[in-house]
Design a protein around this motif. Sequence first.
Motif, short mmCIF file in Angstrom:
data_model
loop_
_atom_site.label_atom_id
_atom_site.label_comp_id
_atom_site.label_asym_id
_atom_site.label_seq_id
_atom_site.Cartn_x
_atom_site.Cartn_y
_atom_site.Cartn_z
N THR A 411 29.34 46.33 -9.08
CA THR A 411 28.55 44.99 -9.07
C THR A 411 28.67 44.31 -10.36
O THR A 411 28.83 44.86 -11.44
CB THR A 411 27.15 45.15 -8.53
OG1 THR A 411 26.49 46.06 -9.85
CG2 THR A 411 26.96 46.06 -7.32
N ALA A 413 26.22 41.10 -12.54
CA ALA A 413 25.36 40.11 -12.35
C ALA A 413 25.11 39.69 -13.93
O ALA A 413 24.87 40.35 -14.63
CB ALA A 413 23.83 40.44 -11.99
N GLU A 465 26.24 34.13 -12.06
CA GLU A 465 27.23 34.54 -11.32
C GLU A 465 27.12 35.95 -10.70
O GLU A 465 26.01 36.74 -11.31
CB GLU A 465 28.43 34.73 -12.15
CG GLU A 465 29.47 35.36 -11.22
CD GLU A 465 30.93 35.50 -12.18
OE1 GLU A 465 31.95 36.06 -11.52
OE2 GLU A 465 30.66 35.05 -13.48
N LEU A 466 27.16 36.26 -9.40
CA LEU A 466 26.90 37.50 -8.74
C LEU A 466 28.26 37.93 -8.23
O LEU A 466 28.84 37.21 -7.55
CB LEU A 466 25.92 37.31 -7.87
CG LEU A 466 25.45 38.74 -6.92
CD1 LEU A 466 25.22 39.73 -7.82
CD2 LEU A 466 24.45 38.21 -6.09
N HIS A 485 31.67 37.02 -3.56
CA HIS A 485 31.39 36.46 -5.09
C HIS A 485 30.67 34.83 -4.99
O HIS A 485 31.26 34.21 -3.97
CB HIS A 485 32.69 36.31 -5.85
CG HIS A 485 32.70 35.70 -7.07
ND1 HIS A 485 33.79 34.46 -7.40
CD2 HIS A 485 32.03 35.82 -8.26
CE1 HIS A 485 33.65 34.16 -8.52
NE2 HIS A 485 32.58 34.93 -9.03
#
Length: 536
Positions: A411, A413, A465-466, A485
């Motif tokens: 992940t 973040a 953004e993730l 995304h």
Amino acid sequence: MKNDATGHRYLRAVLAGSCILAITHSATAADGLIRKRMPDRGVYQPPTLVAGQVETVPTTALPTPTSRRRAAPVNLVAAPAVSAEAQDENEAASNDSNESLRELPMPVVLESVETQTQSPQLKTVSFEQASAAPAVPKARRSQPTQHVETCSCQSCRSGQAPATMAYGEEVIYDDEVVYSEPSYDLGCDAGGCDSMGCNRCGDNHWFGSVELLLMFRNGDHLPPLVTTDQLDANFQVLSGAEKVFDEMTAGGRLTIGMWLDPYKDRSVVGRLWFAGEDSHDFTANDSSASVFGRPFFDVEFGQQGFQVIAEPGVASGEVSVHADSQIAGGDVSIRQLWYKDRGATVDLLYGYQYMRVEENLRISSRSTSLSGVDAGAILSLEDSFGIENDFHGAQIGVSTFYREGDWSLSTLAKAAFGNTRRRVDLSGNQTISIDGDSASQPNGLLVRNSNAGVHDDNTFGWVPELDLTLGWQRFPSFDVTFGYHIIAMTHALRPSGVIDPELGTDLSDATNRPLAVFRKDTVYVQGLHFGLSYIY
């Protein structure tokens, strides 16, 4: 008296016989001791001695080592000295009787061993016992494993990563004895993997991935650009008053990283990505509708206006609308390990972020007059809006990674904050052709002298953004990845935000309209990604 003399002679005979037996037994024992000596390994060749001249040298035994530090040598026990004449005699005698000559073992090196009490106790033993004592192995303490390995199971199965050592196990490494230390890893299973992967994955310092992006923008709402006759209550909007830039586009992303330390706790990662180009096109001509044109609002008279492009018996013509959008970006970050536990890692990251949103809108029309004094005249109008948003800023965030067998989950973040430079290039053109003669002026319908030109400014913006990625190890050292995304830019300009809401002005340009306006909006792009990742 005679009996006493006889007894004395008998006693002396017994004693003499005992001495002879003792001397014979001593020589035999000495000879047997020499025969029992183990042959030398050929490293050191001592001088030879004549049998019977060997002197037994007392030495001390070595205690069992209790420390793993390298022992330091202390004293040497010298071999018996032999003169040159005796050595020559020995060599001559060796030709007559090989059975009476023996070689002594090499001098014994005594090493002091540091014990826990710092007071070693030495034991006196014979020369043979000292020579037969086992050598103290050189030992060193291996560095404890303080990091989580993220190598792949396929790497372990292909022999690229050795199994984990057990605690306290002795392993010969570079001609030295290595004592393993406790590790977070519990060892590889029968398949070569466990919850954290495998240890000692090699010395490769590079990693990366290549991904295909299938992205969707949030779109932009344009005002009405082409309509039927607005004086008709049943007029229709042919182009505009709709959402554009909301179709799926194909892009790509490239990630390259390098480890900055041997424990793979610190790395530098660079990424480049683009979301592909999304476009919108519209074209209308005489066959599209009986009457169509371009609407505007006449601020001088305060009423809706309509620029006719095609109308039966009045004019014929065509109009086209083209809009496009490109979004791309990149970043460079330093990632530092913050937390780890059995196959899971959490990294803190910081670095530089760049993102660009470029969108364009162009409206072109061409109309030929069919009646009146202007019959045959051709009027061409064009309005162009070019918009660029460039973000530069610092980013901070968190990235995680977890592997379980052939599967992995990562992940990301993060958020970047900095400056957004917004630039708008507005241009218009109007051309009138009559009987082959043409005249042009830099005025369109929505872009006129009042707002034409290049306008730019700078504002504070954010880029969050993730990213979520699931990996499956299909090939050795490679993961097939799939994920989601999303990334956004705040305070950006879009085509709808630079058009004057009044949508036009008096064609005589008697007023200072339209205006150059900057209405901010948030642009974001999201979607799925598929790729191949080189496992590090």
